[in-house]
Design a protein around this motif. Structure first.
Motif, PDB file in Angstrom:
ATOM      1  N   LYS A   1       0.813  -1.233   0.000  1.00 38.36           N
ATOM      2  CA  LYS A   1       0.000   0.000   0.000  1.00 38.36           C
ATOM      3  C   LYS A   1       0.841   1.275   0.000  1.00 38.36           C
ATOM      4  O   LYS A   1       0.456   2.286   0.592  1.00 38.36           O
ATOM      5  CB  LYS A   1      -0.956   0.000   1.187  1.00 38.36           C
ATOM      6  CG  LYS A   1      -1.984  -1.131   1.128  1.00 38.36           C
ATOM      7  CD  LYS A   1      -2.981  -1.037   2.265  1.00 38.36           C
ATOM      8  CE  LYS A   1      -4.016  -2.155   2.150  1.00 38.36           C
ATOM      9  NZ  LYS A   1      -5.018  -2.108   3.232  1.00 38.36           N
ATOM     10  N   ASN A   2       1.978   1.231  -0.696  1.00 33.92           N
ATOM     11  CA  ASN A   2       2.794   2.444  -0.799  1.00 33.92           C
ATOM     12  C   ASN A   2       2.262   3.428  -1.833  1.00 33.92           C
ATOM     13  O   ASN A   2       2.853   4.499  -2.006  1.00 33.92           O
ATOM     14  CB  ASN A   2       4.240   2.059  -1.122  1.00 33.92           C
ATOM     15  CG  ASN A   2       4.939   1.429   0.071  1.00 33.92           C
ATOM     16  OD1 ASN A   2       4.967   2.001   1.152  1.00 33.92           O
ATOM     17  ND2 ASN A   2       5.490   0.234  -0.120  1.00 33.92           N
ATOM     18  N   TRP A   3       1.153   3.061  -2.489  1.00 40.84           N
ATOM     19  CA  TRP A   3       0.513   4.039  -3.367  1.00 40.84           C
ATOM     20  C   TRP A   3       0.018   5.232  -2.549  1.00 40.84           C
ATOM     21  O   TRP A   3      -0.180   6.321  -3.099  1.00 40.84           O
ATOM     22  CB  TRP A   3      -0.636   3.395  -4.152  1.00 40.84           C
ATOM     23  CG  TRP A   3      -1.766   2.861  -3.305  1.00 40.84           C
ATOM     24  CD1 TRP A   3      -1.918   1.595  -2.836  1.00 40.84           C
ATOM     25  CD2 TRP A   3      -2.904   3.602  -2.838  1.00 40.84           C
ATOM     26  NE1 TRP A   3      -3.072   1.487  -2.092  1.00 40.84           N
ATOM     27  CE2 TRP A   3      -3.703   2.707  -2.086  1.00 40.84           C
ATOM     28  CE3 TRP A   3      -3.317   4.921  -2.982  1.00 40.84           C
ATOM     29  CZ2 TRP A   3      -4.892   3.093  -1.484  1.00 40.84           C
ATOM     30  CZ3 TRP A   3      -4.508   5.311  -2.383  1.00 40.84           C
ATOM     31  CH2 TRP A   3      -5.282   4.402  -1.641  1.00 40.84           C
ATOM     32  N   HIS A   4      -0.167   5.026  -1.237  1.00 39.11           N
ATOM     33  CA  HIS A   4      -0.546   6.155  -0.378  1.00 39.11           C
ATOM     34  C   HIS A   4       0.525   7.247  -0.430  1.00 39.11           C
ATOM     35  O   HIS A   4       0.210   8.442  -0.439  1.00 39.11           O
ATOM     36  CB  HIS A   4      -0.723   5.690   1.071  1.00 39.11           C
ATOM     37  CG  HIS A   4      -1.957   4.887   1.305  1.00 39.11           C
ATOM     38  ND1 HIS A   4      -2.009   3.534   1.075  1.00 39.11           N
ATOM     39  CD2 HIS A   4      -3.188   5.244   1.749  1.00 39.11           C
ATOM     40  CE1 HIS A   4      -3.211   3.079   1.389  1.00 39.11           C
ATOM     41  NE2 HIS A   4      -3.954   4.099   1.789  1.00 39.11           N
ATOM     42  N   TYR A   5       1.796   6.834  -0.440  1.00 37.76           N
ATOM     43  CA  TYR A   5       2.881   7.820  -0.516  1.00 37.76           C
ATOM     44  C   TYR A   5       2.813   8.609  -1.822  1.00 37.76           C
ATOM     45  O   TYR A   5       2.964   9.834  -1.840  1.00 37.76           O
ATOM     46  CB  TYR A   5       4.242   7.123  -0.415  1.00 37.76           C
ATOM     47  CG  TYR A   5       4.614   6.625   0.960  1.00 37.76           C
ATOM     48  CD1 TYR A   5       3.753   6.762   2.041  1.00 37.76           C
ATOM     49  CD2 TYR A   5       5.847   6.015   1.184  1.00 37.76           C
ATOM     50  CE1 TYR A   5       4.101   6.306   3.296  1.00 37.76           C
ATOM     51  CE2 TYR A   5       6.207   5.555   2.446  1.00 37.76           C
ATOM     52  CZ  TYR A   5       5.326   5.694   3.491  1.00 37.76           C
ATOM     53  OH  TYR A   5       5.678   5.240   4.738  1.00 37.76           O
TER      54      TYR A   5
END
Length: 454
Positions: A148-152
């Motif tokens: 879930k590093n798309w949050h960054y």
């Protein structure tokens, strides 16, 4: 270092203004450009056309010089060690590039290997290590979706988007807007009382009477001095831009270089968005109160303060943070996506301003623009707080607290590493932590009040 790089943006903008001014002054010295009354009289129309065309070509052509210098400097830049190691999978090249930058000998096995290379004149083969295939479907899925590093990426893209909407929405690149902001009284009417209503050049004709039917030409942005020539207007425009935008932006960037490692960057990004929200709304209120009055310079002062805060906070940090928090293999791509989001924001800002100017004909509509884009800046604080990680940690040594920047390898591991470090990474965790802090602070205030009563 990154803040020093970003300083070059306002410096470049200021230099662009100065280049245009120097070319203009040069033409005036050689051709007495000001005496031609360009724009006001038809007597020297052809000569004025050639002069303005020459100025434009020199200013545009001078842009090739920094581009050429950038190409030359590129040959003196080396890939960083992390990029050579993790992306190109060339450990020996990584060692050489690292030593070129830091100049310190490497001790241990790697240092001996590098010395072997120098003595034998050959590049040694280091034992290969297993590497993830960069940009493979599996690697992309694992980093952006599973972890879930798309949050960054959402955080860096949206903060840059919101920043540019607010920044370019002020329309200060439009010199008519800037000139109107500086005006200390209502525009001078176009009538026969103007000294330039009739030609002062033998055999010439004044163009000013035509303005009564066709309107003031685009180049004439000085509403207080309609008899100013193209030369006068260009000089005044440069002065206004340098004093209102450039000097404040440069000062903000220079100050941030000093505070870059003394402020918690993510928290300061959130705070600077909130400060800009308040300042822009205050600027809008001031504009409405002093528009075309003797106190009009107050608006100019507030606009300069806004540009100082832009570069002391959000404008610089939206450039720095995407360069820190992504792994080496995706750093440039994610930084590019974030920057592209900013450019999309500037397009949105232009379209919104165009719509306002088309539908709302009030002479003081710039005040509405300040209020509107001030409220937009608040969204940047939301995305910064919810979706961006801390790139620094608080350390304590001998009773003194200071900030230490996390290394790129740690930041590149994303949300999972942050979770292991005990950081709040989800929206629910951050909201819960905020509510806990708020409740604790309220309880402490109540206890203090009760103690005072007792």
């Amino acid at each position: 270092m990154l803040s020093s790089v970003f300083l070059m943006q306002p410096v470049g903008q200021a230099l662009a203004q100065l280049v245009g001014l120097l070319v203009l002054l040069g033409f005036n010295n050689s051709n007495n450009f000001q005496a031609l009354q360009c724009g006001l009289n038809t007597a020297n129309a052809e000569e004025c056309r050639r002069a303005v065309d020459g100025i434009w070509r020199i200013v545009i052509g001078s842009g090739a010089i920094p581009a050429l210098l950038a190409i030359i400097f590129r040959f003196f830049l080396f890939d960083c060690g992390l990029y050579s190691l993790e992306v190109r999978n060339k450990p020996a090249v990584a060692i050489m590039n690292t030593q070129r930058i830091y100049g310190a000998p490497v001790s241990g096995t790697l240092g001996s290997t590098f010395q072997m290379q120098n003595q034998n004149g050959m590049q040694p083969e280091l034992p290969p290590r297993p590497m993830t295939i960069q940009f493979s479907k599996e690697d992309l899925y694992n980093y952006f979706i599973r972890d879930k590093n798309w949050h960054y990426l959402l955080g860096t893209s949206m903060t840059w988007f919101v920043l540019d909407v607010s920044f370019y929405g002020l329309s200060l690149d439009n010199r008519r807007t800037l000139s109107d902001m500086w005006a200390t009284r209502d525009p001078v009417p176009i009538d026969e009382n103007l000294k330039c209503w009739k030609s002062s050049i033998p055999g010439g004709n004044s163009t000013v009477p035509q303005w009564k039917q066709t309107g003031v030409p685009v180049w004439q942005t000085d509403v207080l001095h309609p008899c100013a020539t193209i030369y006068d207007v260009l000089v005044e425009q440069t002065k206004q831009y340098l004093l209102t935008v450039s000097l404040a932006s440069i000062a903000g960037s220079v100050c941030f270089i000093y505070f870059a490692n003394r402020l918690p960057r993510r928290h300061w990004l959130t705070a600077s968005f909130l400060i800009l929200t308040v300042l822009l709304m205050v600027t809008g209120g001031v504009y409405y109160g002093v528009h075309h009055s003797a106190a009009a310079p107050a608006t100019v002062v507030f606009v300069a303060i806004n540009h100082f805060i832009f570069n002391f906070g959000a404008n610089t940090l939206t450039f720095i943070i995407p360069a820190e928090i992504f792994p080496t293999c995706y750093r440039c791509t994610c930084h590019g996506i974030s920057a592209a989001s900013g450019k999309l924001g500037s397009i949105v800002a232009v379209l919104v301003v165009y719509g306002i100017n088309s539908a709302y004909k009030s002479e003081s509509r710039q005040g509405l623009i300040f209020l509107l884009f001030g409220s937009v800046a608040a969204m940047g604080a939301v995305f910064s707080w919810l979706y961006l990680p801390d790139s620094q940690r608080v350390m304590e040594d001998e009773g003194k607290r200071f900030l230490e920047t996390k290394d790129l390898e740690e930041l590149g591991e994303g949300r999972e590493r942050a979770r292991l470090n005990g950081e709040s990474i989800t929206t629910r965790e951050k909201v819960g932590k905020f509510e806990t802090k708020t409740t604790t602070a309220s309880t402490q205030r109540i206890d203090s009040a009760m103690n005072l009563k007792l």
